[in-house]
Design a protein around this motif. Sequence first.
Motif, PDB file in Angstrom:
ATOM      1  N   LEU A  59       0.827  -1.213   0.000  1.00 20.37           N
ATOM      2  CA  LEU A  59       0.000   0.000   0.000  1.00 20.37           C
ATOM      3  C   LEU A  59       0.862   1.266   0.000  1.00 20.37           C
ATOM      4  O   LEU A  59       0.553   2.232  -0.704  1.00 20.37           O
ATOM      5  CB  LEU A  59      -0.938   0.012   1.220  1.00 20.37           C
ATOM      6  CG  LEU A  59      -2.123  -0.938   1.173  1.00 20.37           C
ATOM      7  CD1 LEU A  59      -2.813  -0.997   2.540  1.00 20.37           C
ATOM      8  CD2 LEU A  59      -3.115  -0.527   0.088  1.00 20.37           C
ATOM      9  N   ILE A  60       1.916   1.261   0.791  1.00 23.58           N
ATOM     10  CA  ILE A  60       2.815   2.424   0.853  1.00 23.58           C
ATOM     11  C   ILE A  60       3.481   2.636  -0.500  1.00 23.58           C
ATOM     12  O   ILE A  60       3.511   3.772  -1.013  1.00 23.58           O
ATOM     13  CB  ILE A  60       3.868   2.239   1.967  1.00 23.58           C
ATOM     14  CG1 ILE A  60       3.186   2.259   3.335  1.00 23.58           C
ATOM     15  CG2 ILE A  60       4.951   3.314   1.872  1.00 23.58           C
ATOM     16  CD1 ILE A  60       4.042   1.746   4.486  1.00 23.58           C
ATOM     17  N   GLY A 118      -9.236   9.301   9.790  1.00 26.91           N
ATOM     18  CA  GLY A 118      -9.608   9.940   8.536  1.00 26.91           C
ATOM     19  C   GLY A 118      -8.421  10.120   7.600  1.00 26.91           C
ATOM     20  O   GLY A 118      -8.540  10.772   6.563  1.00 26.91           O
ATOM     21  N   ASN A 119      -7.279   9.548   7.953  1.00 23.42           N
ATOM     22  CA  ASN A 119      -6.057   9.703   7.153  1.00 23.42           C
ATOM     23  C   ASN A 119      -5.895   8.654   6.068  1.00 23.42           C
ATOM     24  O   ASN A 119      -4.995   8.761   5.245  1.00 23.42           O
ATOM     25  CB  ASN A 119      -4.820   9.662   8.058  1.00 23.42           C
ATOM     26  CG  ASN A 119      -4.726  10.863   8.957  1.00 23.42           C
ATOM     27  OD1 ASN A 119      -5.312  11.902   8.702  1.00 23.42           O
ATOM     28  ND2 ASN A 119      -3.978  10.717  10.034  1.00 23.42           N
ATOM     29  N   LEU A 120      -6.727   7.624   6.077  1.00 24.55           N
ATOM     30  CA  LEU A 120      -6.559   6.520   5.138  1.00 24.55           C
ATOM     31  C   LEU A 120      -7.432   6.706   3.900  1.00 24.55           C
ATOM     32  O   LEU A 120      -8.595   7.105   4.007  1.00 24.55           O
ATOM     33  CB  LEU A 120      -6.899   5.196   5.808  1.00 24.55           C
ATOM     34  CG  LEU A 120      -6.012   4.790   6.979  1.00 24.55           C
ATOM     35  CD1 LEU A 120      -6.584   3.549   7.682  1.00 24.55           C
ATOM     36  CD2 LEU A 120      -4.579   4.536   6.530  1.00 24.55           C
ATOM     37  N   CYS A 121      -6.867   6.377   2.743  1.00 24.13           N
ATOM     38  CA  CYS A 121      -7.659   6.374   1.518  1.00 24.13           C
ATOM     39  C   CYS A 121      -8.597   5.162   1.569  1.00 24.13           C
ATOM     40  O   CYS A 121      -8.411   4.260   2.392  1.00 24.13           O
ATOM     41  CB  CYS A 121      -6.728   6.317   0.301  1.00 24.13           C
ATOM     42  SG  CYS A 121      -5.807   4.773   0.137  1.00 24.13           S
ATOM     43  N   PRO A 122      -9.599   5.113   0.706  1.00 24.62           N
ATOM     44  CA  PRO A 122     -10.561   4.001   0.756  1.00 24.62           C
ATOM     45  C   PRO A 122      -9.924   2.611   0.656  1.00 24.62           C
ATOM     46  O   PRO A 122     -10.281   1.713   1.414  1.00 24.62           O
ATOM     47  CB  PRO A 122     -11.484   4.277  -0.438  1.00 24.62           C
ATOM     48  CG  PRO A 122     -11.439   5.765  -0.595  1.00 24.62           C
ATOM     49  CD  PRO A 122     -10.023   6.145  -0.254  1.00 24.62           C
ATOM     50  N   GLN A 123      -8.976   2.393  -0.264  1.00 25.87           N
ATOM     51  CA  GLN A 123      -8.351   1.075  -0.402  1.00 25.87           C
ATOM     52  C   GLN A 123      -7.582   0.719   0.874  1.00 25.87           C
ATOM     53  O   GLN A 123      -7.648  -0.414   1.346  1.00 25.87           O
ATOM     54  CB  GLN A 123      -7.400   1.047  -1.596  1.00 25.87           C
ATOM     55  CG  GLN A 123      -6.754  -0.321  -1.788  1.00 25.87           C
ATOM     56  CD  GLN A 123      -5.666  -0.329  -2.857  1.00 25.87           C
ATOM     57  OE1 GLN A 123      -5.315   0.710  -3.401  1.00 25.87           O
ATOM     58  NE2 GLN A 123      -5.133  -1.510  -3.140  1.00 25.87           N
ATOM     59  N   SER A 124      -6.870   1.677   1.443  1.00 27.66           N
ATOM     60  CA  SER A 124      -6.124   1.429   2.672  1.00 27.66           C
ATOM     61  C   SER A 124      -7.064   1.134   3.831  1.00 27.66           C
ATOM     62  O   SER A 124      -6.760   0.274   4.672  1.00 27.66           O
ATOM     63  CB  SER A 124      -5.241   2.630   3.012  1.00 27.66           C
ATOM     64  OG  SER A 124      -4.285   2.842   1.998  1.00 27.66           O
ATOM     65  N   THR A 125      -8.182   1.813   3.871  1.00 26.25           N
ATOM     66  CA  THR A 125      -9.160   1.586   4.933  1.00 26.25           C
ATOM     67  C   THR A 125      -9.650   0.146   4.919  1.00 26.25           C
ATOM     68  O   THR A 125      -9.766  -0.487   5.972  1.00 26.25           O
ATOM     69  CB  THR A 125     -10.345   2.567   4.809  1.00 26.25           C
ATOM     70  OG1 THR A 125      -9.847   3.907   4.945  1.00 26.25           O
ATOM     71  CG2 THR A 125     -11.400   2.314   5.866  1.00 26.25           C
ATOM     72  N   VAL A 126      -9.906  -0.385   3.742  1.00 30.17           N
ATOM     73  CA  VAL A 126     -10.377  -1.769   3.619  1.00 30.17           C
ATOM     74  C   VAL A 126      -9.321  -2.736   4.153  1.00 30.17           C
ATOM     75  O   VAL A 126      -9.627  -3.639   4.937  1.00 30.17           O
ATOM     76  CB  VAL A 126     -10.747  -2.102   2.149  1.00 30.17           C
ATOM     77  CG1 VAL A 126     -10.988  -3.591   1.960  1.00 30.17           C
ATOM     78  CG2 VAL A 126     -11.964  -1.295   1.718  1.00 30.17           C
ATOM     79  N   VAL A 127      -8.074  -2.551   3.759  1.00 29.70           N
ATOM     80  CA  VAL A 127      -6.993  -3.448   4.188  1.00 29.70           C
ATOM     81  C   VAL A 127      -6.770  -3.324   5.696  1.00 29.70           C
ATOM     82  O   VAL A 127      -6.661  -4.332   6.405  1.00 29.70           O
ATOM     83  CB  VAL A 127      -5.688  -3.150   3.412  1.00 29.70           C
ATOM     84  CG1 VAL A 127      -4.512  -3.932   3.989  1.00 29.70           C
ATOM     85  CG2 VAL A 127      -5.869  -3.475   1.925  1.00 29.70           C
ATOM     86  N   VAL A 128      -6.719  -2.098   6.192  1.00 28.79           N
ATOM     87  CA  VAL A 128      -6.474  -1.876   7.619  1.00 28.79           C
ATOM     88  C   VAL A 128      -7.636  -2.415   8.458  1.00 28.79           C
ATOM     89  O   VAL A 128      -7.419  -3.006   9.513  1.00 28.79           O
ATOM     90  CB  VAL A 128      -6.195  -0.380   7.901  1.00 28.79           C
ATOM     91  CG1 VAL A 128      -6.185  -0.076   9.397  1.00 28.79           C
ATOM     92  CG2 VAL A 128      -4.866   0.035   7.261  1.00 28.79           C
TER      93      VAL A 128
END
Length: 150
Positions: A59-60, A118-128
């Motif tokens: 992701l990074i 609120g710092n995560l993009c949508p794709q990152s939110t799903v993974v996290v």
Amino acid sequence: MENTKTVATLNDLLNITNDRIKGFTKVEDKVWDSYSALKVDYDQMVRQSKVMRADLIDLINERGGEVNDSSTVAGALHRGWIDVKNAFSGNNAESTIENVIFGEKAAIDSYQEALQSGNLCPQSTVVVADQHMQLQESYRKFENIEKSVD
């Protein structure tokens, strides 16, 4: 969504995941005599941590960020405390389980904060969010073992 905030948050979680991997390494072979049934779960959690680490790095990289593949100062201090505590407690399995539970709870709290930031993009939110759920399952397994000892 600001990409730098997403990358910074993902790097924080990567550091915490690295703490988890190092913490599990410290646990290795310290509880199997008392909790042999836990070995399978433990091995699965180590594999899971390595997959989580790889997913965070992906992701990074996908966001053009620089990977900070270290661990946290707090994690290093906790591992040092475990060594001191185990030296005085005789490396007993119950103390080791307590330390794992403490570490898992700290990771869960950090993941929860990242999800709420609120710092995560949508794709990152799903993974996290998926990784957060995996951490909660791991925590419950160790917590149930601790309760059965009491």
